[in-house]
Design an enzyme around this catalytic site. Structure first.
Site, PDB file in Angstrom:
ATOM      1  N   ARG A 116       0.814  -1.214   0.000  1.00 43.93           N
ATOM      2  CA  ARG A 116       0.000   0.000   0.000  1.00 43.93           C
ATOM      3  C   ARG A 116       0.851   1.268   0.000  1.00 43.93           C
ATOM      4  NH1 ARG A 116      -3.763   1.010   4.123  1.00 43.93           N
ATOM      5  NH2 ARG A 116      -2.454   0.018   5.686  1.00 43.93           N
ATOM      6  N   TYR A 117       2.150   1.114   0.211  1.00 42.86           N
ATOM      7  CA  TYR A 117       3.086   2.238   0.211  1.00 42.86           C
ATOM      8  C   TYR A 117       4.267   1.876  -0.678  1.00 42.86           C
ATOM      9  CZ  TYR A 117       0.504   3.678   4.401  1.00 42.86           C
ATOM     10  OH  TYR A 117      -0.481   4.040   5.288  1.00 42.86           O
ATOM     11  N   ARG A 120       7.377  -0.112   1.366  1.00 40.88           N
ATOM     12  CA  ARG A 120       7.172  -1.178   2.355  1.00 40.88           C
ATOM     13  C   ARG A 120       6.062  -2.115   1.915  1.00 40.88           C
ATOM     14  NH1 ARG A 120       4.742   3.718   5.681  1.00 40.88           N
ATOM     15  NH2 ARG A 120       5.982   4.624   4.036  1.00 40.88           N
ATOM     16  N   CYS A 129      -3.520 -16.774  15.538  1.00 38.87           N
ATOM     17  CA  CYS A 129      -3.073 -15.913  16.631  1.00 38.87           C
ATOM     18  C   CYS A 129      -3.243 -16.673  17.942  1.00 38.87           C
ATOM     19  CB  CYS A 129      -3.891 -14.622  16.703  1.00 38.87           C
ATOM     20  SG  CYS A 129      -3.747 -13.533  15.284  1.00 38.87           S
ATOM     21  N   CYS A 133      -8.740 -11.394  18.595  1.00 44.11           N
ATOM     22  CA  CYS A 133      -9.373 -10.164  19.081  1.00 44.11           C
ATOM     23  C   CYS A 133     -10.665  -9.929  18.309  1.00 44.11           C
ATOM     24  CB  CYS A 133      -8.429  -8.979  18.902  1.00 44.11           C
ATOM     25  SG  CYS A 133      -6.841  -9.193  19.723  1.00 44.11           S
ATOM     26  N   CYS A 136     -10.598  -7.593  15.138  1.00 41.83           N
ATOM     27  CA  CYS A 136      -9.518  -7.870  14.195  1.00 41.83           C
ATOM     28  C   CYS A 136      -9.829  -7.342  12.801  1.00 41.83           C
ATOM     29  CB  CYS A 136      -9.270  -9.369  14.124  1.00 41.83           C
ATOM     30  SG  CYS A 136      -7.969  -9.819  12.953  1.00 41.83           S
ATOM     31  N   ARG A 138      -8.497  -8.277  10.153  1.00 42.97           N
ATOM     32  CA  ARG A 138      -8.452  -9.377   9.178  1.00 42.97           C
ATOM     33  C   ARG A 138      -9.372 -10.517   9.589  1.00 42.97           C
ATOM     34  NH1 ARG A 138      -2.650  -8.346   9.535  1.00 42.97           N
ATOM     35  NH2 ARG A 138      -2.294  -6.668   8.026  1.00 42.97           N
ATOM     36  N   ASP A 297     -10.370   0.263  12.699  1.00 46.59           N
ATOM     37  CA  ASP A 297     -10.810   0.030  11.325  1.00 46.59           C
ATOM     38  C   ASP A 297     -12.283  -0.377  11.303  1.00 46.59           C
ATOM     39  OD1 ASP A 297      -8.209   0.486  10.425  1.00 46.59           O
ATOM     40  OD2 ASP A 297      -7.653  -1.621  10.687  1.00 46.59           O
ATOM     41  N   ASP A 334      -6.394   4.809   9.512  1.00 45.64           N
ATOM     42  CA  ASP A 334      -6.035   4.076   8.303  1.00 45.64           C
ATOM     43  C   ASP A 334      -7.265   4.111   7.398  1.00 45.64           C
ATOM     44  OD1 ASP A 334      -4.332   2.673   6.691  1.00 45.64           O
ATOM     45  OD2 ASP A 334      -3.877   1.137   8.168  1.00 45.64           O
ATOM     46  N   LYS A 341      -2.551   5.804   5.792  1.00 43.85           N
ATOM     47  CA  LYS A 341      -2.837   6.387   7.101  1.00 43.85           C
ATOM     48  C   LYS A 341      -2.859   7.907   7.020  1.00 43.85           C
ATOM     49  CE  LYS A 341      -0.875   2.629   9.865  1.00 43.85           C
ATOM     50  NZ  LYS A 341      -0.454   1.756   8.756  1.00 43.85           N
TER      51      LYS A 341
END
Length: 381
Positions: A116-117, A120, A129, A133, A136, A138, A297, A334, A341
């Site tokens: 996205r950049y 990076r 995980c 959470c 999340c 994702r 998000d 974001d 961001k």
């Protein structure tokens, strides 16, 4: 509110203390079913409904015994419970909800690789995980696959990175890469490190928070030769700053890993200036730099945990001047769709005039800043 409570039976063997201190034991005994959760916590009807939905069709349920031990048995509004225990409101969708809020599918440069950049990339190494959470970003993929991605499956992503020397920074995420076996982590990081144009590798992980016993001397000794490695972790509430988690952060820092923290702003969890102040001060004491305070998000089914943008701005204004610069993170959103961001901040500019900017301090005082005359600036040329 009625409570549905099931206690462990007397015949169940109780774990030995040394077992609980082993990260593999923690993963093997992570709560992943409705029945297991009901034995561990007195669930409200809304939590029970959410857990049943998670078990059948939503983001899977998984909580390590360590992290579950931090939850308040008597308070359904406990900040730990709100983060890891499913709720019936996860079935609700509100305007703005997205299955893939950061547009990672649209920005996939190769299988398991997101760009996205310009400089990076994000390498998705696993879908597992230690704790899932409930907010999340994702949730569309976490816990739904086969776990760690093999190096063979990651070969096209690594080839893409080699073919794009403008990429200097690789963020290894998932899922949580540090929840994988040590030899698998090392092979993955070595493969990335072998790309000559990659300067920095970041390990995005929540294990210092949810599985701190994973930060072993074995892991640190294996990864230390692959520096520079940065650890991007994810503490959200001061209740998570336990002796165990602080010990994990200390071991990382002592082994030369810079540790940065990204806190997600969560309604009812940490949308309070006092809680954030205690969290950020505690992180700095543990040699962890508060890096981002992230606007949550807009993940589908998480509207009950999101705050308005204005809430984060107000909290940053309340913290300005109360915390030193090393303890004050940057508030960012974001943007939906993966457009990058955007930093957010209170507006301290009261007025602008030619050569003069009027500023408001954190105490509410108003002061003029006078620019140097143009001829002084021109003279430098």
């Amino acid at each position: 509110m009625a409570q549905l409570h099931a206690l462990p039976t007397a015949s169940q063997p109780q774990p030995q203390p040394h077992d609980r201190d082993d990260w593999r034991w923690q993963l093997r005994h992570a709560v992943g079913t409705v029945d297991g959760l009901a034995r561990a916590l007195p669930l409200t009807p809304e939590e029970l409904e959410g857990a049943r939905r998670a078990e059948s069709q939503g983001l899977p349920l998984r909580i390590t015994p360590y992290y579950l031990s931090l939850a308040d048995q008597a308070n359904p509004r406990c900040p730990i419970r709100l983060q890891c225990v499913p709720h019936a409101r996860e079935a609700d969708e509100v305007p703005g909800d997205l299955a893939d809020p950061l547009g990672e599918v649209a920005h996939e440069a190769a299988p398991h690789l997101v760009q996205r950049y310009p400089d990076r990339v994000l390498l998705l190494a696993t879908d597992r995980c230690a704790v899932y959470c409930r907010f999340c970003t994702r949730s569309r993929m976490v816990g739904s696959g086969d776990g760690a991605v093999s190096l063979e499956a990651l070969a096209p992503a690594l080839a893409w990175i080699r073919a794009h020397p403008e990429v200097r920074d690789v963020i290894v995420s998932g899922g949580d890469p540090l929840a994988m076996a040590t030899d698998r982590i090392v092979r993955l990081v070595q493969a990335v490190r072998e790309v000559p144009t990659v300067e920095t590798i970041r390990l995005a992980t929540r294990v210092p928070v949810t599985l701190p016993m994973r930060i072993t001397s074995e892991l640190l000794d294996a990864l230390r030769p692959l520096h520079p490695l940065w650890v991007m972790t994810h503490f959200n509430h001061p209740r998570e700053l336990t002796p165990e988690s602080i010990g994990a952060c200390t071991r990382l820092a002592d082994a030369g890993f810079p540790v940065m923290n990204q806190t997600v702003l969560l309604a009812g969890v940490n949308d309070d200036a006092s809680a954030l102040e205690a969290l950020f001060r505690g992180l700095v004491r543990a040699r962890v730099r508060p890096y981002y305070l992230l606007q949550m998000d807009p993940v589908r089914g998480t509207g009950h945990l999101r705050t308005p943008l204005s809430r984060g701005v107000a909290l940053m204004e309340a913290l300005q001047g109360r915390l030193s610069g090393i303890a004050l993170p940057k508030l960012v959103c974001d943007t939906p769709g993966g457009l990058g961001k955007v930093p957010l901040a209170p507006d301290y500019v009261v007025a602008r005039a030619p050569g003069i900017t009027t500023l408001r301090t954190f105490r509410g005082e108003v002061v003029d800043y006078v620019d140097p005359p143009e001829k002084c600036v021109d003279g430098l040329g």
